[in-house]
Design an enzyme around this catalytic site. Structure first.
Site, short mmCIF file in Angstrom:
data_model
loop_
_atom_site.label_atom_id
_atom_site.label_comp_id
_atom_site.label_asym_id
_atom_site.label_seq_id
_atom_site.Cartn_x
_atom_site.Cartn_y
_atom_site.Cartn_z
N GLY A 43 43.98 131.53 1.50
CA GLY A 43 44.64 130.19 1.46
C GLY A 43 45.85 130.03 1.42
N THR A 44 46.16 129.00 0.71
CA THR A 44 47.41 128.33 0.49
C THR A 44 48.29 129.30 -0.23
OG1 THR A 44 46.54 125.97 0.15
CG2 THR A 44 48.90 126.48 -0.58
N GLY A 186 59.89 122.38 -5.83
CA GLY A 186 61.55 121.90 -5.50
C GLY A 186 62.46 122.92 -6.22
N GLU A 188 61.94 126.14 -7.05
CA GLU A 188 61.61 127.32 -6.30
C GLU A 188 62.46 127.32 -4.85
OE1 GLU A 188 57.67 129.02 -6.28
OE2 GLU A 188 57.74 129.05 -8.57
N HIS A 321 45.88 131.46 -10.39
CA HIS A 321 45.21 132.24 -11.38
C HIS A 321 44.09 131.37 -12.16
CE1 HIS A 321 49.21 130.81 -12.98
NE2 HIS A 321 48.67 130.65 -13.92
N HIS A 444 62.66 149.40 -27.22
CA HIS A 444 64.09 148.75 -27.55
C HIS A 444 64.98 149.84 -26.46
CE1 HIS A 444 68.10 147.55 -28.92
NE2 HIS A 444 68.40 148.63 -28.78
P1 FAD Z 1 43.67 127.10 -1.36
O1 FAD Z 1 44.40 128.10 -1.83
O2 FAD Z 1 44.23 125.61 -1.11
O3 FAD Z 1 42.25 127.58 -0.36
C1 FAD Z 1 41.62 126.55 0.28
C2 FAD Z 1 41.16 127.13 1.63
O4 FAD Z 1 40.10 126.30 2.08
C3 FAD Z 1 42.23 127.02 2.60
O5 FAD Z 1 42.55 128.29 3.10
C4 FAD Z 1 41.76 126.01 3.66
O6 FAD Z 1 42.20 126.54 4.97
C5 FAD Z 1 40.32 126.43 3.42
N1 FAD Z 1 39.57 125.19 3.68
C6 FAD Z 1 39.61 123.74 3.36
N2 FAD Z 1 38.57 123.02 3.87
C7 FAD Z 1 38.01 123.85 4.60
C8 FAD Z 1 36.69 123.62 5.38
N3 FAD Z 1 36.06 122.31 5.41
N4 FAD Z 1 36.02 124.61 5.77
C9 FAD Z 1 36.59 125.84 5.85
N5 FAD Z 1 37.75 126.15 5.21
C10 FAD Z 1 38.30 124.92 4.62
N6 FAD Z 1 50.27 128.91 -7.82
C11 FAD Z 1 50.42 129.78 -8.67
O7 FAD Z 1 49.81 130.19 -9.55
N7 FAD Z 1 51.72 130.65 -8.63
C12 FAD Z 1 52.57 130.43 -7.81
O8 FAD Z 1 53.63 130.79 -7.58
C13 FAD Z 1 52.33 129.20 -6.68
N8 FAD Z 1 53.43 129.14 -5.63
C14 FAD Z 1 52.99 128.08 -4.70
C15 FAD Z 1 54.00 127.87 -3.79
C16 FAD Z 1 53.80 126.85 -2.96
C17 FAD Z 1 54.63 126.62 -1.86
C18 FAD Z 1 52.52 126.10 -2.86
C19 FAD Z 1 52.31 125.18 -1.79
C20 FAD Z 1 51.49 126.41 -3.88
C21 FAD Z 1 51.81 127.29 -5.02
N9 FAD Z 1 50.79 127.53 -5.93
C22 FAD Z 1 51.31 128.61 -6.87
C23 FAD Z 1 49.59 126.99 -5.88
C24 FAD Z 1 48.53 127.85 -5.40
O9 FAD Z 1 48.75 128.03 -4.02
C25 FAD Z 1 47.22 126.91 -5.46
O10 FAD Z 1 46.88 126.47 -6.64
C26 FAD Z 1 45.87 127.82 -4.99
O11 FAD Z 1 46.22 128.32 -3.85
C27 FAD Z 1 44.56 127.16 -5.01
O12 FAD Z 1 43.63 127.91 -4.73
P2 FAD Z 1 42.28 127.29 -4.04
O13 FAD Z 1 41.31 128.41 -3.74
O14 FAD Z 1 41.61 126.20 -4.84
O15 FAD Z 1 42.72 126.40 -2.48
P1 NAI Z 2 54.83 119.05 -9.10
O1 NAI Z 2 53.79 118.13 -9.48
O2 NAI Z 2 54.98 120.14 -9.82
O3 NAI Z 2 56.34 118.32 -9.40
C1 NAI Z 2 56.65 117.06 -8.54
C2 NAI Z 2 57.69 116.37 -9.27
O4 NAI Z 2 57.89 115.23 -8.29
C3 NAI Z 2 57.44 116.01 -10.47
O5 NAI Z 2 58.53 116.19 -11.38
C4 NAI Z 2 57.74 114.30 -10.19
O6 NAI Z 2 58.14 113.74 -11.25
C5 NAI Z 2 58.32 114.10 -8.99
N1 NAI Z 2 58.45 113.18 -8.18
C6 NAI Z 2 57.23 112.81 -7.78
N2 NAI Z 2 57.29 111.38 -7.18
C7 NAI Z 2 58.57 111.21 -6.98
C8 NAI Z 2 59.45 110.53 -6.41
N3 NAI Z 2 59.05 109.47 -5.69
N4 NAI Z 2 61.10 110.79 -6.30
C9 NAI Z 2 61.23 111.61 -6.98
N5 NAI Z 2 60.64 112.63 -7.74
C10 NAI Z 2 59.25 112.40 -7.75
O7 NAI Z 2 54.45 119.19 -7.68
P2 NAI Z 2 55.14 120.24 -6.60
O8 NAI Z 2 56.23 121.06 -6.92
O9 NAI Z 2 55.18 119.73 -5.39
O10 NAI Z 2 54.14 121.44 -6.63
C11 NAI Z 2 52.64 121.10 -6.01
C12 NAI Z 2 51.81 122.03 -6.96
O11 NAI Z 2 51.90 123.44 -6.62
C13 NAI Z 2 51.83 121.96 -8.37
O12 NAI Z 2 50.70 121.59 -8.89
C14 NAI Z 2 52.33 123.33 -8.83
O13 NAI Z 2 51.69 123.76 -9.87
C15 NAI Z 2 51.98 124.20 -7.51
N6 NAI Z 2 52.95 125.29 -7.38
C16 NAI Z 2 53.06 126.10 -8.39
C17 NAI Z 2 53.95 127.12 -8.39
C18 NAI Z 2 54.08 128.34 -9.44
O14 NAI Z 2 53.28 128.46 -10.27
N7 NAI Z 2 55.32 128.90 -9.44
C19 NAI Z 2 55.10 127.22 -7.05
C20 NAI Z 2 54.74 125.95 -6.38
C21 NAI Z 2 54.01 125.16 -6.38
#
Ligand code: FAD
Ligand code: NAI
Length: 466
Positions: A43-44, A186, A188, A321, A444
């Site tokens: 996935g993502t 943003g 990271e 998670h 420690h």
């Molecule tokens: P997804 O991981 O989005 O998986 C959904 C899958 O479904 C995809 O592979 C997609 O191709 C597939 N799919 C969709 N529709 C269909 C369909 N109709 N048929 C077949 N396949 C389909 N979370 C953390 O906990 N820690 C992090 O450090 C973290 N870092 C992130 C960094 C970035 C840049 C981003 C964008 C996200 C990050 N996240 C992080 C968030 C995390 O990736 C998501 O919360 C997580 O992947 C959600 O899992 P999911 O299984 O719900 O969906």
């Molecule tokens: P986010 O929801 O965490 O942060 C978006 C930020 O953009 C907020 O602070 C919001 O106030 C601001 N914002 C919204 N509209 C705006 C505007 N017009 N102008 C200026 N600021 C604005 O979303 P983000 O960082 O895009 O991440 C998406 C998802 O992915 C989140 O749900 C996050 O939990 C997950 N993710 C998790 C990571 C982790 O666990 N380390 C790493 C990366 C993503």
């Protein structure tokens, strides 16, 4: 034959929610199918999220050390430190491939039937893959994840105005990177490119960066990022973009005044939205809520019989998670066991330097709920291991119930906070008190001793601070 296309459970979406659910179902003896449109599972999270971003955070930290901090640590580098971005990206791609390959192997070895293509519901119990009726299942799990949110006045073009999908794969270091949104993505990815030499400007609408965090923690973080050279504007509303003297500028409004920030790339990181495009929800009578989420009950049941949903497409934090735990709990429920997710203790981490990790209530949330609390804090300036490791930027903050001493929340800014938070999570999972933290022996010297000290500080009894 019919039996080849008939399953106990079919999962649509192979991210951390979907593939984990499929594995747990197979472990419990259910005949399981997994439909994923990407070639690679994971996935993502594995393909374009958690994993590639962490690979880049790691390599960029090494570059930053070599380029800026080595000499002060007694590491003399003869000659110029330079960046080979292609090597960095190749390494990241290799990490992703290793992990997605691993998931593929697990899925195969568990006897799960993989369907590659776009899954679509065809009424209750039936699924088409790439528009051809392909399988049927007694239970269907929707785990299709999330997609990037666009700003209507600043549409992404995948080139200059981009999402994290592109910002984990730039082929050169942008001179000026404007990041919209100071959330996890943003901060990271802003950190990654700042370490590689971009001028990074972060524009955030709210008064604090990392908005979900405890306010003390956001303030400390903001100071730390500014020291690292990031320019951060809070209370700043982005309104659009325009060319000024032939150069793209992002336009925003701060305290009633217009500001213009030159940009070679603009990273839009203003959140993600549930993704259910072409999923055929209408064929089973499911209507997503206003924000696009699929509504479920406490047992992940949607309004349609035999159809469940987990992960980023349902309520709760969009975290890998969280999706995984839901996948396990749901698989167990389908198998007739008592699956459960404890939503009160889901840790949230931002993997910057220092890292930020939190679990449970913030001080403000506890006050809002009218709970009388005690707070213990311990700064890393007073921790031996942190001093020895040049890692004194940070704090541990424990929030406990004033009456029972039960831990209600824990917040950490520290190098390695992502690993440290698990200790507080575990104590909370077992109903632990601040005194329990304070009386637990910690090795420690470790930065984790700050957790013990913060536990003691709840009753004014920290040893190494006043
Ligand atoms: P997804 O991981 O989005 O998986 C959904 C899958 O479904 C995809 O592979 C997609 O191709 C597939 N799919 C969709 N529709 C269909 C369909 N109709 N048929 C077949 N396949 C389909 N979370 C953390 O906990 N820690 C992090 O450090 C973290 N870092 C992130 C960094 C970035 C840049 C981003 C964008 C996200 C990050 N996240 C992080 C968030 C995390 O990736 C998501 O919360 C997580 O992947 C959600 O899992 P999911 O299984 O719900 O969906
Ligand atoms: P986010 O929801 O965490 O942060 C978006 C930020 O953009 C907020 O602070 C919001 O106030 C601001 N914002 C919204 N509209 C705006 C505007 N017009 N102008 C200026 N600021 C604005 O979303 P983000 O960082 O895009 O991440 C998406 C998802 O992915 C989140 O749900 C996050 O939990 C997950 N993710 C998790 C990571 C982790 O666990 N380390 C790493 C990366 C993503």
């Amino acid at each position: 034959s019919d039996s080849d296309s008939q399953f106990d459970v079919a999962v649509i979406g192979g991210g951390p929610g979907g593939y984990v659910a499929a594995i747990r179902c197979a472990q419990l003896g259910l005949k399981t199918a997994l439909v994923e449109k990407r070639k690679a599972l994971g996935g993502t999270c594995l393909n374009v999220g958690c994993i590639p971003s962490k690979a880049l955070l790691h390599t960029s930290e090494q570059f930053e050390f070599a380029a800026h901090n080595a000499a002060a640590a007694g590491v003399e580098i003869d000659g110029k430190v330079s960046l080979n971005l292609k090597t960095v990206m190749d390494k990241k791609d290799k990490v992703v491939k290793q992990l997605t390959g691993g998931v593929d192997m697990l899925v195969k070895k568990r006897g799960i039937t993989r369907f590659e293509g776009h899954g679509k519901l065809l009424g209750e119990g039936k699924i088409a893959v790439d528009d051809k009726e392909a399988l049927s299942a007694t239970n269907i799990i929707l785990a299709t994840g999330s997609a990037v949110v666009d700003l209507p006045f600043l549409k992404q073009d995948g080139e200059t105005i981009v999402s994290s999908d592109q910002a984990i794969a730039f082929d050169s270091v942008p001179e000026n990177l404007v990041v919209i949104g100071a959330g996890a993505i943003g901060l990271e990815l802003g950190s990654v490119w700042a370490r590689y030499g971009s001028n990074v400007t972060v524009l955030e609408f709210l008064p604090n960066i990392a908005a979900g965090c405890d306010t003390d923690i956001s303030k400390l973080l903001e100071r730390s990022f500014k020291k690292q050279g990031l320019t951060i504007h809070t209370k700043t509303k982005v309104t659009g973009a325009k060319e000024i003297d032939g150069k793209l500028n992002v336009i925003a409004e701060k305290k009633g005044k217009e500001i213009a920030v030159p940009a070679d790339k603009v990273l839009v990181a203003v959140g993600r939205k549930p993704y259910t495009d072409g999923l055929g929800l209408e064929t089973v009578g499911i209507t997503p809520d206003q924000r696009g989420f699929i509504e479920i009950d406490d047992h992940f049941k949607t309004s349609a019989a035999g159809i469940f949903a987990i992960g980023d497409i349902v309520r709760g934090p969009m975290l890998a998670h969280k999706a995984e735990e839901e996948g396990v709990a749901l698989a167990e429920m389908i198998a007739g066991k008592a699956g459960h997710v404890n939503y009160d203790v889901i840790p949230n981490v931002i993997y910057t330097e220092p890292e930020v990790a939190g679990v449970g209530l913030t001080e403000a949330q506890a006050k809002e709920k009218g709970i009388a609390i005690k707070v213990g804090k311990f700064p890393l300036q007073a921790n031996g291991r942190a001093i020895a490791s040049d890692a004194t930027d940070g704090v541990v903050k424990i929030i406990a119930c004033a009456e029972t001493d039960k831990i209600l929340g824990g917040h950490i800014v520290a190098k390695g906070a992502s690993e440290m938070i698990s200790e507080i999570v575990t104590h909370m999972e077992y109903g632990g008190s601040a005194e329990d933290l304070g009386r637990t022996v910690h090795a420690h010297p470790t930065i984790s001793e700050a957790i013990k000290e913060a536990g003691l500080a709840v009753d004014g009894a920290a040893i190494h601070s006043l």
